[in-house]
Design a protein around this motif. Sequence first.
Motif, PDB file in Angstrom:
ATOM      1  N   LEU A 146      14.680  47.227 142.499  1.00  0.00           N
ATOM      2  CA  LEU A 146      16.050  47.424 142.967  1.00  0.00           C
ATOM      3  C   LEU A 146      17.053  47.070 141.872  1.00  0.00           C
ATOM      4  O   LEU A 146      18.062  47.771 141.665  1.00  0.00           O
ATOM      5  CB  LEU A 146      16.296  46.589 144.226  1.00  0.00           C
ATOM      6  N   GLY A 147      16.797  45.983 141.184  1.00  0.00           N
ATOM      7  CA  GLY A 147      17.678  45.606 140.080  1.00  0.00           C
ATOM      8  C   GLY A 147      17.682  46.653 138.987  1.00  0.00           C
ATOM      9  O   GLY A 147      18.735  46.949 138.384  1.00  0.00           O
ATOM     10  N   GLU A 148      16.505  47.218 138.705  1.00  0.00           N
ATOM     11  CA  GLU A 148      16.421  48.260 137.687  1.00  0.00           C
ATOM     12  C   GLU A 148      17.202  49.498 138.106  1.00  0.00           C
ATOM     13  O   GLU A 148      17.865  50.155 137.281  1.00  0.00           O
ATOM     14  CB  GLU A 148      14.955  48.607 137.424  1.00  0.00           C
ATOM     15  N   GLN A 149      17.141  49.848 139.421  1.00  0.00           N
ATOM     16  CA  GLN A 149      17.908  50.991 139.901  1.00  0.00           C
ATOM     17  C   GLN A 149      19.413  50.734 139.785  1.00  0.00           C
ATOM     18  O   GLN A 149      20.184  51.643 139.421  1.00  0.00           O
ATOM     19  CB  GLN A 149      17.538  51.285 141.359  1.00  0.00           C
ATOM     20  N   ALA A 150      19.840  49.508 140.122  1.00  0.00           N
ATOM     21  CA  ALA A 150      21.271  49.194 139.994  1.00  0.00           C
ATOM     22  C   ALA A 150      21.706  49.272 138.539  1.00  0.00           C
ATOM     23  O   ALA A 150      22.795  49.800 138.223  1.00  0.00           O
ATOM     24  CB  ALA A 150      21.542  47.805 140.564  1.00  0.00           C
ATOM     25  N   ASP A 151      20.870  48.806 137.645  1.00  0.00           N
ATOM     26  CA  ASP A 151      21.206  48.901 136.227  1.00  0.00           C
ATOM     27  C   ASP A 151      21.290  50.366 135.781  1.00  0.00           C
ATOM     28  O   ASP A 151      22.174  50.751 134.984  1.00  0.00           O
ATOM     29  CB  ASP A 151      20.168  48.164 135.387  1.00  0.00           C
ATOM     30  N   ALA A 152      20.360  51.190 136.313  1.00  0.00           N
ATOM     31  CA  ALA A 152      20.389  52.617 135.956  1.00  0.00           C
ATOM     32  C   ALA A 152      21.652  53.282 136.490  1.00  0.00           C
ATOM     33  O   ALA A 152      22.247  54.148 135.810  1.00  0.00           O
ATOM     34  CB  ALA A 152      19.151  53.309 136.509  1.00  0.00           C
ATOM     35  N   TRP A 153      22.074  52.908 137.662  1.00  0.00           N
ATOM     36  CA  TRP A 153      23.305  53.487 138.228  1.00  0.00           C
ATOM     37  C   TRP A 153      24.509  53.142 137.356  1.00  0.00           C
ATOM     38  O   TRP A 153      25.346  54.002 137.059  1.00  0.00           O
ATOM     39  CB  TRP A 153      23.486  52.961 139.649  1.00  0.00           C
ATOM     40  N   LEU A 181      21.434  62.697 131.362  1.00  0.00           N
ATOM     41  CA  LEU A 181      22.255  62.245 132.489  1.00  0.00           C
ATOM     42  C   LEU A 181      21.793  62.877 133.790  1.00  0.00           C
ATOM     43  O   LEU A 181      21.796  62.236 134.854  1.00  0.00           O
ATOM     44  CB  LEU A 181      23.725  62.595 132.233  1.00  0.00           C
ATOM     45  N   GLN A 182      21.365  64.156 133.704  1.00  0.00           N
ATOM     46  CA  GLN A 182      20.879  64.814 134.916  1.00  0.00           C
ATOM     47  C   GLN A 182      19.626  64.096 135.449  1.00  0.00           C
ATOM     48  O   GLN A 182      19.483  63.883 136.649  1.00  0.00           O
ATOM     49  CB  GLN A 182      20.579  66.276 134.616  1.00  0.00           C
ATOM     50  N   HIS A 183      18.743  63.706 134.529  1.00  0.00           N
ATOM     51  CA  HIS A 183      17.517  62.985 134.951  1.00  0.00           C
ATOM     52  C   HIS A 183      17.857  61.621 135.552  1.00  0.00           C
ATOM     53  O   HIS A 183      17.321  61.242 136.596  1.00  0.00           O
ATOM     54  CB  HIS A 183      16.591  62.821 133.755  1.00  0.00           C
ATOM     55  N   LEU A 184      18.780  60.911 134.916  1.00  0.00           N
ATOM     56  CA  LEU A 184      19.171  59.592 135.438  1.00  0.00           C
ATOM     57  C   LEU A 184      19.886  59.730 136.769  1.00  0.00           C
ATOM     58  O   LEU A 184      19.674  58.926 137.692  1.00  0.00           O
ATOM     59  CB  LEU A 184      20.071  58.883 134.420  1.00  0.00           C
ATOM     60  N   THR A 185      20.706  60.757 136.897  1.00  0.00           N
ATOM     61  CA  THR A 185      21.452  60.950 138.144  1.00  0.00           C
ATOM     62  C   THR A 185      20.507  61.256 139.292  1.00  0.00           C
ATOM     63  O   THR A 185      20.678  60.773 140.426  1.00  0.00           O
ATOM     64  CB  THR A 185      22.475  62.094 137.970  1.00  0.00           C
ATOM     65  N   GLU A 186      19.476  62.062 139.037  1.00  0.00           N
ATOM     66  CA  GLU A 186      18.501  62.363 140.107  1.00  0.00           C
ATOM     67  C   GLU A 186      17.758  61.106 140.566  1.00  0.00           C
ATOM     68  O   GLU A 186      17.523  60.915 141.753  1.00  0.00           O
ATOM     69  CB  GLU A 186      17.521  63.414 139.586  1.00  0.00           C
ATOM     70  N   SER A 187      17.379  60.263 139.632  1.00  0.00           N
ATOM     71  CA  SER A 187      16.643  59.035 140.004  1.00  0.00           C
ATOM     72  C   SER A 187      17.520  58.037 140.745  1.00  0.00           C
ATOM     73  O   SER A 187      17.049  57.286 141.620  1.00  0.00           O
ATOM     74  CB  SER A 187      16.048  58.380 138.757  1.00  0.00           C
ATOM     75  N   VAL A 188      18.826  58.045 140.432  1.00  0.00           N
ATOM     76  CA  VAL A 188      19.726  57.103 141.081  1.00  0.00           C
ATOM     77  C   VAL A 188      20.186  57.632 142.430  1.00  0.00           C
ATOM     78  O   VAL A 188      20.334  56.887 143.392  1.00  0.00           O
ATOM     79  CB  VAL A 188      20.925  56.805 140.162  1.00  0.00           C
ATOM     80  N   SER A 189      20.397  58.951 142.522  1.00  0.00           N
ATOM     81  CA  SER A 189      20.923  59.527 143.755  1.00  0.00           C
ATOM     82  C   SER A 189      19.907  59.589 144.869  1.00  0.00           C
ATOM     83  O   SER A 189      20.273  59.685 146.039  1.00  0.00           O
ATOM     84  CB  SER A 189      21.461  60.938 143.458  1.00  0.00           C
TER      85      SER A 189
END
Length: 458
Positions: free
Chosen positions: A373-380, A420-428
Amino acid sequence: MDQSLNERQRAVLDWVGQGCLAGQHVQDQRTGPAEPRARQNHQTPREWSAHLTEKGQQHLTERGIRPVEQSTRPPERPARKSAPPRPRAAPKARTTYADQLLEELAANDGCLIKPVESGPHAVNWASRVSAARKSGKIPRTQELRGYPTHSGYEIKLVDIPAWRLAELTPLPVPARLTKPHTVVAALQKQPQPMGLTKPLQGRALRIIHTLITATEAQGHKAALGTTQGAPPPHRRRKAPPHFTITAQGESVGFLVLQEQDRSEHIPTDKELAEAKKYSWMRIARFDYTPSSRLRFVLRGGSPHRASEWADLPDRPLEDQLAEIAQEVGLRGEAAERKRLADQQAREVQQKRWEAAMQEARAAYAHAFRVKHLGEQADAWHQVNHLTEYVTAVRDHATSLPPGQERNEIEAWLAFADAHLQHLTESVSAPKLPTPPKPSGDDLKPFLGHWSPYGPRSY
């Protein structure tokens, strides 16, 4: 006759002649009437009787007084009422120190802790416990114990174990061995089976045969030991057993010894000469000779009655065989109880370890997901930050004229957009991650004192 009587005497004579009427008293010229004088002295008047003689009757007749008829029988004394006997109080029983101690124990659930004092007036609790034991007032099924502890002198009244109260049936020893037990037969084949003198060896074998036969009847097993002959003097009680008896998995070894008689050693001339010649020479103080007494030394298991039995002046070893056989059974029962208790303890420990491992796995999975969860918040946060940066670069690129610099920036923007598209998909589209199978080292931080490799604790 009147001339021979004075006035007082005539008054007394007249009073007696009239029957000593009640309420009339003879006046005493010194102190007054006789009865009041007795009352003044707080004394009870004596009982008495008066009778007229012939001269007294004649004197009264001459004076014209008819005397009252006199009874020759003296008046009877009224019977005194005897006071009822007082009931005698029963003598109070003397309270001894032993009685006081037993009363205190009864009032305190059979346990006391007395302070240990010093000085001439200090109480000797050990002596009082000994006196209470000898008083005969302790129940047959209980015993009194006393011993010093760090908090004082502890006194306890405890129940005697049932095995000590059991009546044991004596084990008769045969006079001859017609069919010896296999263990006894194996001992007989040895030249000196137990290092005993010849007169004592036969008796020892008969005792061993009786003991083994009795214990096998109870379900135990006997086997030949490893010791042959007598152990050296310095290892008498440390030598291996001559035979063993196994009760409920507990092996009890028996070492048979011949007791020695000790006598004062008389130095010989040779010893005296050598001691005088050599300073290191030491003359023995005692001589030891084999006696007719046997001793059994028991090893293995938890002792109950004792660990050694020997011939006594008033109780030979034959009379103690029932106790030895009981001792073997008691050690086997204790071993079985310990085995069951150990097994139960292992089962409990296994369950506690399994519960700890289950909690550790759950804690590990939770920690893994919290970390993800922390890693996802950092990615966001990184997506937002990169988006702002890429937008600023694109605005800068549009302001540049066509050329190599703009082409390089546009190529970089294409890479940045894809990332950014790859990061956005993983965060969204966040998903609950499945933790991997943890290793022992992964679980260690969540197990406390437990080991991840088995039901052991550090």
